[in-house]
Design a protein around this motif. Structure first.
Motif, PDB file in Angstrom:
ATOM      1  N   ASP A   1       0.825  -1.209   0.000  1.00 39.40           N
ATOM      2  CA  ASP A   1       0.000   0.000   0.000  1.00 39.40           C
ATOM      3  C   ASP A   1       0.861   1.262   0.000  1.00 39.40           C
ATOM      4  OD1 ASP A   1      -2.427   1.721   0.540  1.00 39.40           O
ATOM      5  OD2 ASP A   1      -1.372   1.968   2.456  1.00 39.40           O
ATOM      6  N   VAL A   2       1.829   1.310   0.910  1.00 42.49           N
ATOM      7  CA  VAL A   2       2.701   2.488   1.002  1.00 42.49           C
ATOM      8  C   VAL A   2       3.466   2.681  -0.304  1.00 42.49           C
ATOM      9  CG1 VAL A   2       4.773   3.400   2.116  1.00 42.49           C
ATOM     10  CG2 VAL A   2       2.949   2.467   3.512  1.00 42.49           C
ATOM     11  N   ALA A   3       4.036   1.609  -0.811  1.00 45.00           N
ATOM     12  CA  ALA A   3       4.837   1.704  -2.037  1.00 45.00           C
ATOM     13  C   ALA A   3       3.990   2.178  -3.214  1.00 45.00           C
ATOM     14  CB  ALA A   3       5.474   0.358  -2.343  1.00 45.00           C
ATOM     15  N   ALA A   4       2.764   1.671  -3.323  1.00 46.85           N
ATOM     16  CA  ALA A   4       1.893   2.068  -4.437  1.00 46.85           C
ATOM     17  C   ALA A   4       1.529   3.549  -4.340  1.00 46.85           C
ATOM     18  CB  ALA A   4       0.634   1.210  -4.449  1.00 46.85           C
TER      19      ALA A   4
ATOM     20  N   PRO B   1       9.382   1.328  -5.494  1.00 46.65           N
ATOM     21  CA  PRO B   1       9.416  -0.099  -5.829  1.00 46.65           C
ATOM     22  C   PRO B   1       9.496  -0.998  -4.591  1.00 46.65           C
ATOM     23  CG  PRO B   1      11.575   0.879  -6.169  1.00 46.65           C
ATOM     24  CD  PRO B   1      10.647   2.009  -5.785  1.00 46.65           C
ATOM     25  N   VAL B   2       8.890  -2.173  -4.730  1.00 41.88           N
ATOM     26  CA  VAL B   2       9.025  -3.235  -3.735  1.00 41.88           C
ATOM     27  C   VAL B   2       9.693  -4.407  -4.433  1.00 41.88           C
ATOM     28  CG1 VAL B   2       7.833  -4.873  -2.229  1.00 41.88           C
ATOM     29  CG2 VAL B   2       6.919  -2.563  -2.502  1.00 41.88           C
ATOM     30  N   THR B   3      10.698  -4.963  -3.793  1.00 47.63           N
ATOM     31  CA  THR B   3      11.321  -6.187  -4.281  1.00 47.63           C
ATOM     32  C   THR B   3      10.903  -7.304  -3.339  1.00 47.63           C
ATOM     33  OG1 THR B   3      13.205  -4.950  -5.153  1.00 47.63           O
ATOM     34  CG2 THR B   3      13.495  -7.333  -4.849  1.00 47.63           C
ATOM     35  N   TRP B   4      10.273  -8.319  -3.909  1.00 49.86           N
ATOM     36  CA  TRP B   4       9.809  -9.471  -3.131  1.00 49.86           C
ATOM     37  C   TRP B   4      10.892 -10.530  -3.148  1.00 49.86           C
ATOM     38  CZ3 TRP B   4       5.559  -8.219  -0.631  1.00 49.86           C
ATOM     39  CH2 TRP B   4       4.702  -7.267  -1.175  1.00 49.86           C
TER      40      TRP B   4
END
Length: 196
Positions: free
Chosen positions: A23-26, A31-34
């Motif tokens: 949510d925060v990243a969007a 970017p989020v790296t999974w």
């Protein structure tokens, strides 16, 4: 700011943390790296109830499918598939079975043949490397999730009992970023609230 989250899909606390991070990243366009971590690897050889070892083995099968999805379709596929698996397991209370993973693949718009990876130990090396990288970022053995901000250290958690609303979510990520920038900061802990 970039966020890296190491996750095991069976963990309900990690699910809530992942939804907060997503949510925060969007909203911030970050970017989020999974990355994969495995509670099966973490707890290998430990004296735990058989039901936990069974859940961890099922989760390893899901991690293999997630790794296969990343290999073929990249990070967006990991995001979509983890979201679909997590929704079914943690929101709808489905068991983490091959049928659930297959349904999650359909939910995520991914090909059903990825389910074959669930029984393929060839993905265990990749999962293990990712797991060990996350543990090394924390510096000590830790559970799921592990979160890192930018190139800073990894932290176990944060463990959230529910997904925080936007203002609290932003404050929490800003606090993590601040803590990540203080080299002498080591650990912070308080009583764990029940899941909600």
């Amino acid at each position: 700011m970039s966020i890296t989250l190491w996750f095991d899909p069976v963990c309900p606390f990690t699910w809530r943390t992942s939804r907060w991070v997503r949510d925060v990243a969007a909203r911030r366009g970050e970017p989020v790296t999974w990355r994969f971590m495995s509670l099966a690897l973490l707890n290998e050889g430990k004296d735990l109830p058989e039901r936990l070892h069974r859940a961890h083995r099922r989760s390893l099968a899901a991690l293999r499918v997630l790794a296969a999805a990343e290999e073929r379709f990249g990070q967006p596929a990991v995001d979509a598939l983890y979201t679909a698996i997590g929704h079914r397991v943690h929101d709808l209370d489905d068991d983490l079975t091959p049928d659930t993973i297959g349904a999650a693949l359909a939910d995520a718009g991914l090909p059903s043949d990825l389910l074959l990876a669930a029984d393929d130990p060839g993905f265990d090396t990749l999962i293990g490397e990712s797991h060990r990288l996350g543990q090394s970022r924390v510096g000590t053995e830790s559970g799921s999730p592990v979160t890192a901000i930018d190139d800073g250290p990894g932290f176990f958690g944060p463990v959230v009992a529910s997904v925080p609303a936007a203002e609290e979510a932003d404050r929490l990520i800003d606090a993590m970023r601040l803590l990540s920038s203080v080299p002498v900061f080591s650990e912070l802990k308080r009583e764990r609230a029940p899941l909600s």
